[in-house]
Design a protein around this motif. Structure first.
Motif, PDB file in Angstrom:
ATOM      1  N   GLN A 166      -4.264  11.278   4.192  1.00 26.65           N
ATOM      2  CA  GLN A 166      -5.614  10.461   4.302  1.00 26.65           C
ATOM      3  C   GLN A 166      -5.426   9.318   4.828  1.00 26.65           C
ATOM      4  OE1 GLN A 166      -7.992  12.145   2.418  1.00 26.65           O
ATOM      5  NE2 GLN A 166      -8.897  10.352   4.380  1.00 26.65           N
ATOM      6  N   LEU A 167      -4.346   8.474   4.863  1.00 29.27           N
ATOM      7  CA  LEU A 167      -3.877   6.926   4.949  1.00 29.27           C
ATOM      8  C   LEU A 167      -3.900   6.865   6.449  1.00 29.27           C
ATOM      9  CD1 LEU A 167      -1.715   4.986   2.527  1.00 29.27           C
ATOM     10  CD2 LEU A 167      -4.190   4.521   2.883  1.00 29.27           C
ATOM     11  N   ALA A 168      -3.100   7.675   7.529  1.00 30.92           N
ATOM     12  CA  ALA A 168      -2.684   8.137   9.124  1.00 30.92           C
ATOM     13  C   ALA A 168      -4.129   8.935   9.131  1.00 30.92           C
ATOM     14  CB  ALA A 168      -2.071   9.418   8.883  1.00 30.92           C
ATOM     15  N   GLN A 169      -4.615   9.401   8.726  1.00 29.77           N
ATOM     16  CA  GLN A 169      -6.196  10.254   8.912  1.00 29.77           C
ATOM     17  C   GLN A 169      -7.259   9.164   9.012  1.00 29.77           C
ATOM     18  OE1 GLN A 169      -7.316  13.661   6.251  1.00 29.77           O
ATOM     19  NE2 GLN A 169      -5.905  14.550   7.196  1.00 29.77           N
ATOM     20  N   ASP A 170      -7.063   8.193   7.977  1.00 29.13           N
ATOM     21  CA  ASP A 170      -7.825   7.002   7.273  1.00 29.13           C
ATOM     22  C   ASP A 170      -7.665   6.309   9.428  1.00 29.13           C
ATOM     23  OD1 ASP A 170      -9.787   8.168   5.608  1.00 29.13           O
ATOM     24  OD2 ASP A 170      -8.657   6.682   4.319  1.00 29.13           O
ATOM     25  N   GLY A 205      14.098   1.221  -7.981  1.00 31.52           N
ATOM     26  CA  GLY A 205      12.878   2.304  -7.253  1.00 31.52           C
ATOM     27  C   GLY A 205      12.746   2.718  -6.337  1.00 31.52           C
ATOM     28  N   VAL A 206      11.583   3.631  -6.143  1.00 32.74           N
ATOM     29  CA  VAL A 206      12.441   4.244  -4.809  1.00 32.74           C
ATOM     30  C   VAL A 206      10.602   3.899  -3.814  1.00 32.74           C
ATOM     31  CG1 VAL A 206      11.562   6.837  -3.656  1.00 32.74           C
ATOM     32  CG2 VAL A 206      12.234   6.878  -6.192  1.00 32.74           C
ATOM     33  N   VAL A 207      11.477   4.057  -2.711  1.00 36.42           N
ATOM     34  CA  VAL A 207      10.280   3.568  -1.581  1.00 36.42           C
ATOM     35  C   VAL A 207       9.907   4.764  -1.053  1.00 36.42           C
ATOM     36  CG1 VAL A 207      10.395   2.760   1.266  1.00 36.42           C
ATOM     37  CG2 VAL A 207      12.086   2.364   0.259  1.00 36.42           C
ATOM     38  N   LEU A 208       8.288   4.521  -1.349  1.00 35.71           N
ATOM     39  CA  LEU A 208       7.392   4.901  -1.204  1.00 35.71           C
ATOM     40  C   LEU A 208       6.530   4.731   1.139  1.00 35.71           C
ATOM     41  CD1 LEU A 208       5.462   5.388  -3.719  1.00 35.71           C
ATOM     42  CD2 LEU A 208       6.742   6.982  -2.828  1.00 35.71           C
ATOM     43  N   ASP A 209       7.366   5.487   1.637  1.00 38.09           N
ATOM     44  CA  ASP A 209       6.994   4.099   3.430  1.00 38.09           C
ATOM     45  C   ASP A 209       6.522   5.281   3.752  1.00 38.09           C
ATOM     46  OD1 ASP A 209       7.039   3.403   5.876  1.00 38.09           O
ATOM     47  OD2 ASP A 209       8.783   3.398   5.709  1.00 38.09           O
ATOM     48  N   PRO A 210       4.927   5.141   3.766  1.00 37.24           N
ATOM     49  CA  PRO A 210       3.700   6.268   5.100  1.00 37.24           C
ATOM     50  C   PRO A 210       3.910   6.243   6.276  1.00 37.24           C
ATOM     51  CG  PRO A 210       2.600   5.184   3.299  1.00 37.24           C
ATOM     52  CD  PRO A 210       3.606   4.415   3.494  1.00 37.24           C
ATOM     53  N   TRP A 211       4.038   4.525   6.196  1.00 33.42           N
ATOM     54  CA  TRP A 211       4.077   4.319   7.918  1.00 33.42           C
ATOM     55  C   TRP A 211       5.562   4.708   8.751  1.00 33.42           C
ATOM     56  CZ3 TRP A 211       8.067   1.886  10.829  1.00 33.42           C
ATOM     57  CH2 TRP A 211       7.605   1.338  12.070  1.00 33.42           C
ATOM     58  N   ARG A 212       6.852   4.529   7.892  1.00 34.94           N
ATOM     59  CA  ARG A 212       7.843   5.025   8.665  1.00 34.94           C
ATOM     60  C   ARG A 212       7.113   6.319   9.979  1.00 34.94           C
ATOM     61  NH1 ARG A 212      13.320   4.692   6.180  1.00 34.94           N
ATOM     62  NH2 ARG A 212      12.358   3.713   5.294  1.00 34.94           N
ATOM     63  N   TYR A 213       6.811   7.738   9.775  1.00 27.80           N
ATOM     64  CA  TYR A 213       6.312   8.690  10.025  1.00 27.80           C
ATOM     65  C   TYR A 213       5.412   9.280  10.330  1.00 27.80           C
ATOM     66  CZ  TYR A 213      11.850   9.324   8.993  1.00 27.80           C
ATOM     67  OH  TYR A 213      13.383   9.347   9.124  1.00 27.80           O
ATOM     68  N   GLY A 214       4.345   8.069  10.475  1.00 27.73           N
ATOM     69  CA  GLY A 214       3.124   8.164  10.806  1.00 27.73           C
ATOM     70  C   GLY A 214       2.312   9.193   9.610  1.00 27.73           C
ATOM     71  N   GLY A 215       1.949   9.404   8.574  1.00 18.63           N
ATOM     72  CA  GLY A 215       1.051   9.747   7.638  1.00 18.63           C
ATOM     73  C   GLY A 215       2.286  10.338   6.582  1.00 18.63           C
ATOM     74  N   ASP A 216       3.664  11.530   7.124  1.00 19.99           N
ATOM     75  CA  ASP A 216       4.204  11.978   6.794  1.00 19.99           C
ATOM     76  C   ASP A 216       5.334  10.519   5.579  1.00 19.99           C
ATOM     77  OD1 ASP A 216       3.500  13.790   7.706  1.00 19.99           O
ATOM     78  OD2 ASP A 216       4.765  14.204   9.520  1.00 19.99           O
ATOM     79  N   LEU A 217       5.169  10.769   4.951  1.00 20.57           N
ATOM     80  CA  LEU A 217       6.025  10.041   3.351  1.00 20.57           C
ATOM     81  C   LEU A 217       7.395  10.226   3.825  1.00 20.57           C
ATOM     82  CD1 LEU A 217       5.220   8.287   0.822  1.00 20.57           C
ATOM     83  CD2 LEU A 217       5.464   9.912  -0.045  1.00 20.57           C
ATOM     84  N   PHE A 218       7.588   9.254   3.762  1.00 22.11           N
ATOM     85  CA  PHE A 218       9.486   8.960   3.398  1.00 22.11           C
ATOM     86  C   PHE A 218       9.624   8.505   2.581  1.00 22.11           C
ATOM     87  CE2 PHE A 218      13.092   6.191   3.425  1.00 22.11           C
ATOM     88  CZ  PHE A 218      14.222   6.685   3.510  1.00 22.11           C
TER      89      PHE A 218
END
Length: 189
Positions: free
Chosen positions: A63-67, A142-155
């Protein structure tokens, strides 16, 4: 005017560099894998909360990548934001928005944290991310939640297993940067 002249050259350079990104690994059940990893952080983590956090993390990244109107690589999108062609989509935008969305759930056994990785070389930039952890834990558990790294595909990855970045608590990095700035100003002032 200068932005219009420089932007094409910056975009071409970014395109050349962006081809170096590693492909995203695909699982048959990525949400389930993330849910199990979150649940394994601590015996007190509620399995239902872990599952809900995983579902939201994946759907919200998309959703963020779309927004943000992401249609290119993250580095190229950063260039568009930094030159004023796009409003949002830098890594810290993703981190802030991911953290805010997950905090809306008011999890009882999980907490959202933020981390920054300073560059490993002089040509890189800082990178920000959201981290999910068991309540009472720090970013390293913890666990890294990185949606930026692959342009909206969650790493995602356990923080200590993410070899691409050296994550540190956000406030520690900001404090150190502030101290450096004060020191530089004292020398030049």
């Amino acid at each position: 005017m200068i932005k219009r002249l420089i932007t094409p050259f910056i975009l071409m350079g970014v395109l050349v560099l962006a081809g170096c990104a590693a492909p995203l690994e695909v699982s048959e059940d990525p949400v389930g894998d993330l849910a199990r990893t979150i649940q394994s952080l601590d015996p007190a983590v509620d399995p239902a909360e872990a599952r809900r956090a995983a579902e939201i993390s994946y759907s919200h990244a998309t959703q963020l990548a779309q927004d943000y109107g992401v249609t290119t690589t993250p580095i190229l999108h950063n260039t568009k934001v930094n030159t004023g062609l796009k409003e949002r989509g830098l890594c810290f935008h993703y981190a802030i928005d991911m953290q805010a969305r997950l905090e809306q759930e008011e999890f009882k056994t999980l907490v959202m944290l933020r981390a920054i990785a300073e560059p490993k070389t002089e040509f890189n930039i800082d990178h920000s991310t959201a981290i999910i952890a068991a309540r009472g834990a720090d970013i390293y558990d913890g666990v890294v939640l990185d949606p930026w790294r692959y342009g909206g595909d969650l790493f995602w990855s356990p923080t200590t297993e993410d070899t691409r970045y050296n994550w540190e608590p956000r406030l520690d990095v900001l404090r150190r940067k502030g101290e450096r700035l004060v020191a530089r100003n004292a020398v030049s002032g």
